[in-house]
Write an enzyme that holds these catalytic residues in place. Structure first.
Site, mmCIF file in Angstrom:
data_model
loop_
_atom_site.group_PDB
_atom_site.id
_atom_site.type_symbol
_atom_site.label_atom_id
_atom_site.label_comp_id
_atom_site.label_asym_id
_atom_site.label_seq_id
_atom_site.Cartn_x
_atom_site.Cartn_y
_atom_site.Cartn_z
ATOM 1 N N HIS A 51 27.612 -47.421 56.330
ATOM 2 C CA HIS A 51 27.979 -46.786 57.610
ATOM 3 C C HIS A 51 27.368 -47.554 58.785
ATOM 4 C CE1 HIS A 51 30.129 -43.183 56.140
ATOM 5 N NE2 HIS A 51 29.404 -43.406 55.056
ATOM 6 N N TYR A 106 17.364 -44.796 53.165
ATOM 7 C CA TYR A 106 17.422 -44.751 54.625
ATOM 8 C C TYR A 106 16.124 -45.274 55.237
ATOM 9 C CZ TYR A 106 21.621 -41.771 54.361
ATOM 10 O OH TYR A 106 22.862 -41.271 54.120
#
Length: 315
Positions: free
Chosen positions: A34, A305
């Site tokens: 993303h 992340y």
């Protein structure tokens, strides 16, 4: 947002970051998945239902400032908005609780997830990477999908492109626990539902769109007025599986409205890029009143992340 203490989780997460970068290229300062997206500001206003289900500050305060990111799939920063590989789309919502505290919701535009664990997800992407056009059939990814029906269901599920990020529904595939004032627990999965309704494009119409049509459209839309979403929660019934993101709960399960997400502010391009390099969203809530389920994906996703975020900040 600390790394988990489990060495295997950290190892798997590091290998996932490297595998994603191998698949999509290593782009300094960008996310490995993303990568293409934009940040906006907004406000969350909870319902009485939310405050009854959870003592979390964003569910009990009159309103909470938001940071919202809309994104395309893949780790390719310049992937065209009209490329079918840009689906599923993503949304990340950060609730700013003040005093440098926050909690996040991360969701994407399909309720499916291909694997139950991070190890399986790593195996899936390695199989994809080893299945180039010159590799004879059965390719590694074909073998993997043949032995993992849930991953096959994810691949085969329709993923039509939205006409706007504001006309897309988003799903948190993992379950979470809402904790009320008496300590009662409710397992839920979040849904971010557009107040304008869902609107998707056919493949033919999508081809005619520009490579940045979604990003351009959402910026102009927000400049004209707030974009509204309903934050909802599908509630698990007794016996529903809560630790497996590949397992769907029946659609007849109760869905409650937790509040309104109002996306109302744009951020200038240079500042947007700077902030995206710094902000590390966290799939684990880390706030009183909301707890993670035992879904094994959550710790791996959080570590991915954090690891990629630290690389991004250092770039």
């Amino acid at each position: 947002m600390p790394l988990p203490s489990d060495q295997q989780i950290v190892k798997t997460s590091q290998e996932l970051v490297e595998t994603l970068q191998g698949a999509f290229g290593k782009h300094a300062g960008m996310r490995p998945a993303h990568a293409k997206g934009l940040l906006f500001t907004g406000t969350f206003t909870p319902t009485e239902t939310a405050s009854a289900l959870s003592i979390a500050p964003h569910f009990t305060s009159p309103n909470t400032p938001l940071l919202v990111r809309f994104s395309n799939s893949t780790g390719i920063p310049q992937i065209p908005d009209n490329d079918p590989n840009a689906d599923p789309r993503g949304i990340a919502i950060r609730f700013d609780l003040g005093s440098r505290k926050h909690t996040d919701i991360i969701a994407h535009s399909t309720p499916f997830f291909p694997t139950r664990t991070g190890t399986e997800f790593l195996e899936f992407f390695r199989a994809i990477g080893a299945s180039g056009p010159d590799v004879p059939s059965p390719k590694p990814v074909e073998v993997f999908l043949g032995s993992h029906p849930k991953a096959l269901a994810f691949v085969q599920a329709p993923k039509p492109a939205p006409s706007s990020f504001a006309r897309q529904e988003y799903f948190s595939v993992s379950a979470f626990k809402l904790i009320d004032a008496k300590g009662n627990t409710t397992f839920v999965r979040y849904r971010v539902v557009p107040k304008l309704g869902v609107e998707t494009l056919s493949a033919e119409v999508l081809k005619e769109k520009s490579q940045i049509f979604l990003l351009d459209e959402i910026v102009e839309r927000v400049k004209k007025g707030p974009v509204l979403f309903s934050l909802q929660a599908q509630v698990a019934a007794e016996g529903d599986i809560t630790d497996d993101a590949t397992e769907h709960w029946p659609e007849e399960r109760q869905v409650v409205v937790l509040g309104e997400v109002k996306v109302e502010g744009t951020i200038e391009a240079e500042e947007n890029a700077k902030m995206q390099k710094q902000v590390i969203f966290d799939p684990i809530p880390r706030v009183q009143g909301v707890e993670p389920s035992d879904d094994p994906l959550l710790e791996v996703r959080a570590a991915v992340y954090l690891i990629s975020g630290k690389e991004r900040r250092a770039a």
